[in-house]
Design a protein around this motif. Structure first.
Motif, PDB file in Angstrom:
ATOM      1  N   CYS B 263      38.246   8.851  67.548  1.00  0.00           N
ATOM      2  CA  CYS B 263      38.823  10.018  68.200  1.00  0.00           C
ATOM      3  C   CYS B 263      40.323  10.058  67.906  1.00  0.00           C
ATOM      4  CB  CYS B 263      38.534   9.940  69.697  1.00  0.00           C
ATOM      5  SG  CYS B 263      39.463  11.136  70.627  1.00  0.00           S
ATOM      6  N   GLN B 264      40.727  11.155  67.304  1.00  0.00           N
ATOM      7  CA  GLN B 264      42.113  11.302  66.857  1.00  0.00           C
ATOM      8  C   GLN B 264      43.089  11.137  68.031  1.00  0.00           C
ATOM      9  OE1 GLN B 264      42.243  11.968  63.574  1.00  0.00           O
ATOM     10  NE2 GLN B 264      44.474  11.864  63.434  1.00  0.00           N
ATOM     11  N   ASP B 265      42.773  11.756  69.180  1.00  0.00           N
ATOM     12  CA  ASP B 265      43.684  11.712  70.325  1.00  0.00           C
ATOM     13  C   ASP B 265      43.918  10.289  70.796  1.00  0.00           C
ATOM     14  OD1 ASP B 265      43.898  14.343  70.183  1.00  0.00           O
ATOM     15  OD2 ASP B 265      42.629  14.825  71.907  1.00  0.00           O
ATOM     16  N   MET B 267      43.596   7.545  69.137  1.00  0.00           N
ATOM     17  CA  MET B 267      44.374   6.770  68.174  1.00  0.00           C
ATOM     18  C   MET B 267      45.844   7.130  68.279  1.00  0.00           C
ATOM     19  SD  MET B 267      42.086   6.409  64.768  1.00  0.00           S
ATOM     20  CE  MET B 267      41.112   7.865  64.738  1.00  0.00           C
TER      21      MET B 267
END
Lengths: 1003, 401
Positions: B263-265, B267
């Motif tokens: 999940c980009q957020d 990270m």
């Protein structure tokens, strides 16, 4: 009609966009109160017939249509069919979109607009199409557009009606998650990395009429227009009748007349000038039915195709036709072998029968190309709709969740291969955790989530592939019946799979590849080149005693369809090798029939038996009261439960379908009722039904089995009389049941000498002559086709006189030269030298070879010959090791002979003597050839493995206990010591293994 | 510089199955049983290291784990922690540093070369040094190394290979050739699989079979490998023991996710926490960074490292984060989950003394904000103030505890 009609609905056939199956779409539409529905999948009509059927079931009036996209831009238009002409145009348009690389939406629609209503939201298209006379409508998407928008303004200016087209990709708001998952899978990304244009908006679900009316409350005239438009769309699906391939004699002869002529000419060639009465009677009967049903041109077209190759095998139910036999579409005489024509064609039959024809595997593509050339755009292949099966769904979803391949395989490998979307039930997680294999499988988060999502996308169509051989040929261009596209491998395919094609009435011809036909062709050609001419016209291998003897002893490795260990064991146990029994055997060998095979053997060997029920006595007399052939199912249903022929045929067909469970339940009810009325007890009903179900979709009809048995016999005959030529052809054509290693051993057991490859003697393919087989150059690993061809060309110019001569003229690269040396291909060229010495000789040649470029060297280099090193000795074990490495077998001995020291001091029995130790525990040394894992009734895995030593091949059984204990050790193609009890069953010897030990792997 | 004519004394220390040995010192339950280490997650992941018990049952380095477990079914599989082995290696190298400045170490593989030429007067003869080192390693780590003393690295390495896993071997100068004579060629370091295959073509498997070949003959048969083979089978190796170089100064912060994520957020939140920590270190050292690098380890053990330059150089958290985020986007291109993130700030400079020609109000305010935040944190603890993006369950504990 007062309510809104959804005109832009997509199903799962909008691949990786839509989430719901057509059935679900129609069901949901009905529940929401729609009585009219348009299905507009993107650029396809993949699900047309499913849609029409689902509409019929849900009492909905279908509107046929599709959404068409422009490949270069984001432009799209929805096309709805008004009439027959519109349908044709829609098919043409989709075909053009799929096949023409520079297809432009604007021009395409203008070209084929007749009979179509075109909906667009692009104001310039609206204007352009309106001007060129297209029935165009302005499409207002999802929410009402402001009056100032270009579309509204243009529509008002042109006085074109605006309609509401709130497109849907899924059925309810909760499906958004599934939709986004499909998009992430399709784009190879994660859900939170999807861009705004990568997925549909949140409200792209199929709402109720009220909801839509609320959304478009502000512009009631749009809703009214939509209703009006829907009312004008009266086309509810095409009706082609049966679409037969066209046949034109070129001279104006009618197909019926031409067929009659050809059939009688063929009959005279088959049966002699004076035709027997039985032949004439049957021929007349068949011709009458064929002509009456309008199949004459179909037969003639198939005949024309079959003529393209001298060696074919017509199979399937078509082999029951005398006409087909006389036209040389099939090769088994239906009169001699009691094959009923009615199984293939009868006046009551509504659907199209199909004729399947096998060609040699290496000729089939040319045959297909020739068919395509002759019929042009009047023919295309049938496609397969590949769907997400549970395993694929779990794998793809888990990837989107970012799990690694190892984590995924850990779970998916516990999922059985035969789980399909219809049998997987509802809950993958529960089903999986209840399986015995998954005892130690831990499924922490996010697995439950993954399984839940995977469950939703199971069964979604993923992509199109090509049906193995189905071709449709139509009187008008195919794209007037069905959209055509190009499959990945380049051929044109129709957008329907075989079931829908059949429903549409398109008659398919199956042109399939078969390796054994090539084997027989090559073996006969090999004989011819060695001076043995075989006249094939009176050839009746099935009547030959020696061949029958070989078949009855299971000596059929390499023979078509009867070479697997299971079939050879059955042959040995049955001890009969005549044609009639072989026909039974090649049909009874199927999964889920083991109990019946045992019972069959008992009855064959004189055991007493009563028919399962007197009503079945006549039906199953020929096969000892056991159901063997596909048609036995329908015949039993007719005689036991009083089914009509058409009904019984329906049951037979359903059994081979994938999605059958609920249909079968219905058939069972009818079967049980019918049988009970005929006085059959419930117990017997269950027993008969169980026997019918033992086919589980894998069964042959008798004509098909007979056609195969004919090819099997040809192969067996060749193997009996010309084993060298035959085995050489088997190995050269590859793809048999066994490895080259096993075939080489089999040849050696038949007394054949295997000659090593030789650059002066070997061809690319293997060659058999008399009692020897010369290994072909193709057997040498790492050798490129180019080098093989250069070798042959060089040899044709002049024989190679020594190694240097070969190297100078052929110039193989280093790895190829090494492989040639290791395989022994230079042994004859360098007599008296060991292979390591030949390698030295090659190294010297390489060192002083002239450079390939003609540029002069800077310095003059005088190369002095180097004295060979004092110690180049030959290590025989190393030589064998290297030979095995490049060839995969040894030419002059069986590799088991390398294990003499390991076998010393142990009481090891040779395989050929196993029969003498029945009931005793012995130790055997054997090389693993092949194996098959099966499951017991309790679901425990067990394995049948085939081993061989230098004397014979033998079958072994690993029961579950032994299997679990030793399965990790068993690896293909290496030697083992086996301990176990020798068992005999109707004379066939097997070893029930209780212990296995690996021998060192010298290879 | 290579002293050709000075008789050299090289000690080779070889801790057998080093990675497993390190794990076994950390967890006594792993001792005396088959254990293997492999990068977790990849489908066909190769064995990185295995214990002696696993080795005896047939497991070898580089074979696929699935195959290894087929050979030895009760083998424990441990994930790979390269940093751990490297740290252990550093410590051992430090011990060795007490005897000689010329220490060469492999990267966390348990191999150590010491050039002790000419140190006899200080520490006694080389075998004594080796023996003392062995005792020390045994005492402090519980690891039992094999060691050897020889005149060059090649022979020393062969000698330890012979006595592995435990033991010692001293090859006297001049004894090299006879020492190697009876050995199989595969044991010689630098003899690759391809060499062995080429030798097998002449049915040659041992050193003594190849010894009679002169250089000319070797050249004919083995081309460019001839000189190497000629020297190696005679125990000739002139290569020097090369100590590693000083490392460039850098500030590095790392984070291992409790549950791997793609999940980009998530990270980015973690990356912000790391940038803050690194920024504070930078400011404490009064340095600006010019390069930000991000290293991510995927669940399947694959690693990806990307870096971007920071212009102008800075020690400001938001600016550092922006650069780090760009590097993260470059590094995370697969959808496989990430288990570990490391942020490295490099090219550290003194803050520029030269002021900007024009006022840069925004930068000035950012810098003042940083100073204020640092002050608050130093007085009231790290969790006293943090940016809104770090408001997520668990994050404060991780970064501001």
């Amino acid at each position: 009609m007062k309510q809104m009609v959804p005109l832009t609905v997509r199903s799962g056939y909008s691949l990786m966009w839509g989430t719901a199956s057509i059935k679900e779409v129609c069901h949901a539409a009905r529940q929401r109160g729609y009585d009219r529905l348009a299905l507009t999948d993107t650029d396809n009509l993949y699900g047309l017939w499913h849609f029409l059927e689902a509409c019929r079931q849900n009492d909905i009036t279908p509107v046929v249509g599709a959404e068409l996209t422009d490949p270069a831009t984001t432009d799209r238009a929805v096309l709805l069919v008004k009439n027959q002409e519109g349908y044709k145009n829609l098919c043409r348009l989709i075909t053009a979109r799929r096949l023409e690389p520079d297809f432009k939406l604007a021009e395409g629609v203008t070209r084929y607009a007749g009979g179509l209503a075109v909906l667009t939201r692009n104001s310039s298209h609206l204007e352009q199409w309106h001007e060129s006379g297209v029935a165009v409508y302005g499409a207002m998407p999802r929410r009402p557009l402001p009056l100032s928008s270009p579309l509204c303004q243009t529509a008002r200016y042109l006085n074109v009606p605006l309609v509401a087209t709130p497109g849907s990709f899924f059925l309810s708001p909760e499906d958004m998650e599934t939709h986004r998952m499909l998009r992430a899978i399709d784009l190879n990304t994660t859900v939170d990395r999807l861009g705004p244009s990568d997925a549909a908006p949140r409200d792209a679900w199929l709402a109720s009429p009220r909801e839509y009316e609320k959304r478009f409350e502000a512009c009631p005239e749009v809703l009214a227009n939509t209703r009006r438009l829907a009312q004008t769309l009266e086309f509810t699906g095409p009706d082609f009748g049966l679409v037969m391939p066209p046949w034109d004699s070129g001279t104006g002869t009618s197909p019926a007349g031409a067929l009659r002529d050809a059939a009688y000419r063929g009959a005279q060639a088959r049966y002699g000038r004076d035709l027997p009465e039985s032949v004439v009677r049957r021929m007349e009967n068949e011709l009458r039915i064929i002509i009456q049903m309008g199949f004459a041109s179909y037969f003639l077209v198939v005949r024309d195709i079959v003529r393209l190759s001298p060696r074919i095998c017509g199979r399937g139910s078509g082999a029951a036709s005398l006409v087909a036999y006389c036209l040389r579409i099939t090769n088994v005489c239906p009169i001699k072998h009691n094959l009923y024509f009615e199984r293939f064609l009868n006046p009551g039959r509504k659907d199209a029968p199909d004729i399947d024809v096998d060609f040699a595997w290496d000729e089939r593509d040319n045959i297909l190309a020739a068919v395509f050339e002759r019929f042009g755009d009047h023919c295309a292949m049938v496609c397969n709709h590949v769907r997400m099966q549970p395993r694929m769904a779990v794998r793809e979803v888990a990837r989107v969740y970012g799990l690694t391949e190892a984590e995924i395989s850990r779970v998916t490998k516990k999922m059985p291969w035969f789980w399909r979307q219809d049998t997987a039930g509802l809950d993958i997680l529960r089903e999986l955790s209840e399986r015995p294999e998954s005892r130690d499988l831990d499924l922490p988060a996010p697995w439950p989530r993954i399984m839940a999502v995977a469950r939703k996308i199971c069964g979604a169509p993923r992509y199109l592939s090509v049906h193995p051989g189905g071709v449709v040929i139509t009187p008008r261009p195919v794209c007037e019946y069905v959209p055509v596209e190009r499959a990945a491998k380049g051929v044109r395919v129709i957008q329907w799979e075989k079931d829908q094609a059949e429903e549409a009435g398109l008659v398919k011809i199956d042109l399939l590849g078969n390796r054994s036909l090539a084997v027989i062709r090559d073996a006969i050609a090999g004989l011819r080149s060695n001076g043995h001419l075989l006249d094939e016209s009176p050839w009746a291998p099935e009547d030959d005693f020696a061949t029958q003897e070989a078949v009855s002893q299971g000596k059929t490795m390499g023979c078509f369809y009867i070479e697997s260990p299971a079939t050879r064991l059955l042959q040995k146990k049955s001890r009969v090798g005549d044609f009639e029994h072989l026909v039974i055997h090649s049909s009874i060998i199927r999964p889920a029939a083991n109990d019946y095979i045992q019972e069959y053997l008992r009855r064959l060997h004189g055991g007493s038996w009563d028919p399962i029920h007197p009503l079945l006595a006549d039906v199953l007399d020929e096969t000892f009261g056991i159901m063997v052939y596909q048609e036995d199912v329908s015949r039993a249903a007719v005689s036991v439960a009083g089914f009509s022929h058409a009904e019984a045929d329906g049951l037979r067909k359903v059994m081979s379908k994938k999605d059958k469970d609920h249909v079968l339940a219905d058939f069972y009810r009818r079967f049980a009722d019918g049988a009970a009325q005929n006085g059959v007890t419930p117990e017997k009903i269950r027993e008969i039904w169980q026997m019918m179900m033992s086919f589980s979709g894998y069964s042959f009809c008798k004509p098909h089995s007979a056609s195969y048995a004919r090819v099997s016999f040809q192969a067996a005959w060749l193997k009996t009389y010309y084993p060298a030529a035959f085995m050489a052809a088997v190995i050269s054509n590859q793809g048999g049941f066994y490895s080259t290693f096993a075939y080489v051993s089999e040849a050696r057991r038949s007394g054949i000498t295997i000659l090593p490859p030789d650059v002066n003697a070997s061809d690319i393919r293997w060659q058999g002559n008399g009692n020897t087989i010369r290994v072909g150059l193709s057997a040498i690993g790492h050798l490129s086709l180019k080098t093989m061809e250069k070798t042959l060309a060089g040899r044709k110019a002049a024989r190679f006189i020594d190694l240097e001569d070969y190297m100078d003229r052929v110039r193989p690269d280093e790895s190829e030269a090494q492989a040639l040396i290791q395989s022994g291909a230079f042994d004859a060229l360098c007599p008296g030298r060991s292979r390591s010495m030949i390698r030295w000789q090659w190294a010297c040649w390489k060192n002083r070879r002239p450079p390939t470029s003609s540029a002069p060297l800077l310095f003059d280099t005088v190369l002095h010959p180097v004295v060979p090193p004092p110690q180049i000795t030959e290590d025989p074990l190393e030589r064998y090791r290297q030979e095995f490495l490049v060839l995969g077998f040894l030419c002059d001995t069986h590799p088991m002979t390398m294990y003499k020291t390991e076998q010393e001091g142990r009481q090891i029995i040779k395989a050929k003597n196993l029969g003498r130790y029945a009931g005793k525990r012995v130790c055997v040394a054997g090389w693993l050839i092949t194996g098959k894992v099966v499951r017991t009734k309790n679901g425990d895995p067990m394995e049948f493995l085939t081993f061989e030593d230098e004397t014979d091949i033998f079958e072994t059984t690993f029961f579950p206990k032994t299997y679990t204990r030793f399965c990790h050790m068993v690896d293909s193609n290496r030697p083992y010591l086996l301990w176990g009890i020798v068992e005999t069953d109707w004379g066939a010897v097997t070893l029930t293994v209780d212990k296995i030990e690996g021998l060192p792997d010298y290879t | 510089m290579i002293h050709r004519f000075v008789e050299r004394s090289i000690i080779h220390i070889n801790v057998a199955h080093f990675a497993v040995a390190v794990e076994q010192t950390l967890d006594a339950r792993l001792r005396d049983r088959p254990v293997l280490i492999a990068p977790a997650g990849a489908a066909r992941t190769p064995v990185y290291d295995m214990s002696q018990e696993a080795f005896t049952s047939g497991i070898r380095k580089g074979m696929p784990v699935a195959g290894a477990l087929k050979v030895c079914r009760d083998c424990r599989v441990l994930p790979l922690y390269p940093a751990r082995y490297e740290r252990a290696m550093q410590t051992i190298a430090k011990y060795a540093g007490a005897y000689t400045p010329v220490v060469e170490q492999g990267s966390g593989d348990g191999h150590l070369f010491l050039d002790v030429t000419g140190t006899s007067r200080l520490f006694g003869p080389p075998p004594d040094v080796a023996w003392r080192l062995e005792r020390q390693i045994k005492k402090d780590f519980g690891l039992a190394p094999a060691w050897s003393v020889a005149a060059n690295k090649l022979v020393a390495k062969v000698a330890t290979r012979l006595v592995k896993p435990v033991g010692e071997y001293i090859v006297s100068p001049g004894e090299e050739a006879p020492f190697l004579e009876p050995l199989p060629l595969g044991i010689l370091p630098g003899v690759e699989r391809s060499d062995l295959d080429a030798l097998a073509m002449y049915h040659i498997g041992r050193v003594n079979q190849l010894r009679p070949w002169d250089l000319g003959q070797l050249q004919v048969a083995f081309g460019t490998r001839a000189q190497f083979l000629f020297d190696t089978i005679r125990g000739i190796d002139l290569s020097a023991v090369t100590p590693g170089r000083e490392k460039e100064p850098a500030v590095a912060m790392e984070h291992e996710f409790s549950e791997d994520t793609n999940c980009q957020d998530k990270m980015e939140q973690v990356l912000y926490g790391l940038a803050e920590k690194a920024g504070r270190v930078l400011r404490a050292r009064q340095r600006f960074a010019r390069i930000a690098g991000v290293v991510v380890d995927y669940s399947d053990g694959r690693r990806c490292a990307r870096q971007v330059s920071i212009a102008p150089a800075t020690a400001n958290d938001p600016a550092l984060f922006e650069a780090a985020r760009r590097a993260l986007i470059l590094a995370v291109v697969r959808r496989v989950r990430v288990k570990y993130i490391r942020l490295v700030l490099r090219k550290l400079l003194f803050p520029p003394v030269q002021l900007d020609l024009f006022d840069c109000d925004w930068q000035e305010r950012q810098a003042r904000l940083m100073v204020a935040m640092d002050n608050i944190r130093s007085r009231f603890g790290d969790s006293a103030i943090y940016p809104g993006r770090m408001e997520a369950p668990g994050l404060q504990q991780l970064f501001y505890a």
